[in-house]
Design an enzyme around this catalytic site. Structure first.
Site, PDB file in Angstrom:
ATOM      1  N   GLU A  90     -28.395  27.462  15.914  1.00 15.95           N
ATOM      2  CA  GLU A  90     -27.682  27.837  16.142  1.00 15.95           C
ATOM      3  C   GLU A  90     -27.019  28.318  17.386  1.00 15.95           C
ATOM      4  O   GLU A  90     -26.175  29.181  17.205  1.00 15.95           O
ATOM      5  CB  GLU A  90     -28.064  29.725  15.476  1.00 15.95           C
ATOM      6  CG  GLU A  90     -28.836  29.158  14.651  1.00 15.95           C
ATOM      7  CD  GLU A  90     -30.229  30.450  14.206  1.00 15.95           C
ATOM      8  OE1 GLU A  90     -30.884  30.775  14.808  1.00 15.95           O
ATOM      9  OE2 GLU A  90     -29.618  30.980  12.954  1.00 15.95           O
ATOM     10  N   TYR A 110     -28.791  56.198  23.594  1.00 13.96           N
ATOM     11  CA  TYR A 110     -29.215  55.173  23.933  1.00 13.96           C
ATOM     12  C   TYR A 110     -28.423  53.534  23.233  1.00 13.96           C
ATOM     13  O   TYR A 110     -28.043  52.327  23.429  1.00 13.96           O
ATOM     14  CB  TYR A 110     -30.307  54.516  24.413  1.00 13.96           C
ATOM     15  CG  TYR A 110     -30.204  54.750  25.663  1.00 13.96           C
ATOM     16  CD1 TYR A 110     -29.694  55.318  26.895  1.00 13.96           C
ATOM     17  CD2 TYR A 110     -31.470  56.790  26.212  1.00 13.96           C
ATOM     18  CE1 TYR A 110     -29.857  55.540  28.176  1.00 13.96           C
ATOM     19  CE2 TYR A 110     -31.278  57.128  27.177  1.00 13.96           C
ATOM     20  CZ  TYR A 110     -31.362  56.904  28.254  1.00 13.96           C
ATOM     21  OH  TYR A 110     -31.026  57.523  29.656  1.00 13.96           O
TER      22      TYR A 110
HETATM   23 ZN    ZN Z   1     -30.875  32.977  13.001  1.00 18.14          ZN
END
Ligand code: ZN
Length: 212
Positions: free
Chosen positions: A73, A119
């Site tokens: 990835e 936040y």
């Molecule tokens: Zn992934």
């Protein structure tokens, strides 16, 4: 960041996220920008058991110049860096609650999670949903790059979040905030809820301009 320190920090943060079940198996990956390229977690590695010496080192063009082969990835990370000049780190997880939200049918694809807390607004802001692509499909990189031009965090449909930060600490803080907000969203689902209103959000952006 100095490379030796960055190597140790990636392993420490990976182990911390793994032990707190933000990632599991060999899912999830981390990258950090260094002087002459990037460090990235290797393909097939568990974030709980990273070896600083075996992290993948990529040059400025994204070519492997040392260590094990990078995560499959890696193109998601490079797509974020290409569009975000201030990004110093990118984290991608298959964290359970964020993935659950990414599979819901009723979500707003322009901005998946509502402004539940200050936040979340400060660390994540708007969160676009990237349509589903099969793992490794390079079209996913293009879609992420397009969204990254305007957003430091994106959610991949039926897959998980990708978050950039000015530093690794900032990216981890933001992805943890995203995961906890996804959990809150699921807890609140179906209950009448007060979210932050537009004035409150504009005030937050004035006080804390978005980084990275
Ligand atoms: Zn992934």
């Amino acid at each position: 960041m100095i490379e030796a320190k960055a190597r140790e920090f990636i392993c420490d943060m990976g182990r911390s996220m793994f032990e707190r079940r933000l990632t599991f198996g060999s899912s999830g990956n981390i990258s950090v920008r260094v002087n002459d390229g990037w460090l990235m977690t290797p393909t097939g590695s568990s974030l709980g058991r990273l070896d600083p010496a075996r992290l993948s080192k990529l040059d400025d063009h994204g070519r492997l110049v040392g260590g094990d082969d990078p995560t499959k990835e890696s193109f998601l990370h490079l797509a974020m860096y290409r569009e975000r000049a201030k990004a110093g780190a990118v984290v991608h997880l298959h964290s359970t609650h964020s993935v659950a939200v990414s599979c819901l049918d009723c979500i707003n694809h322009e901005d998946v999670l509502p402004p539940i807390t200050a936040y979340y607004v400060m660390r994540v802001g708007k969160l676009p949903l990237i349509p589903y692509y099969a793992p490794g499909d390079k079209a996913l990189g293009e879609a992420v790059g397009k969204a990254a031009a305007k957003h430091n965090a994106v959610l991949l449909a039926n897959h998980g979040p990708v978050v950039a930060g000015t530093s690794l600490s900032a990216a981890v803080d933001a992805i943890e905030e995203l995961e906890e907000t996804a959990r809150l969203y699921l807890l609140l689902h179906g209950k009448p809820t007060r979210y932050l209103n537009e004035d409150q959000i504009a005030d937050l952006y004035r006080r804390f301009p978005p980084q990275g």
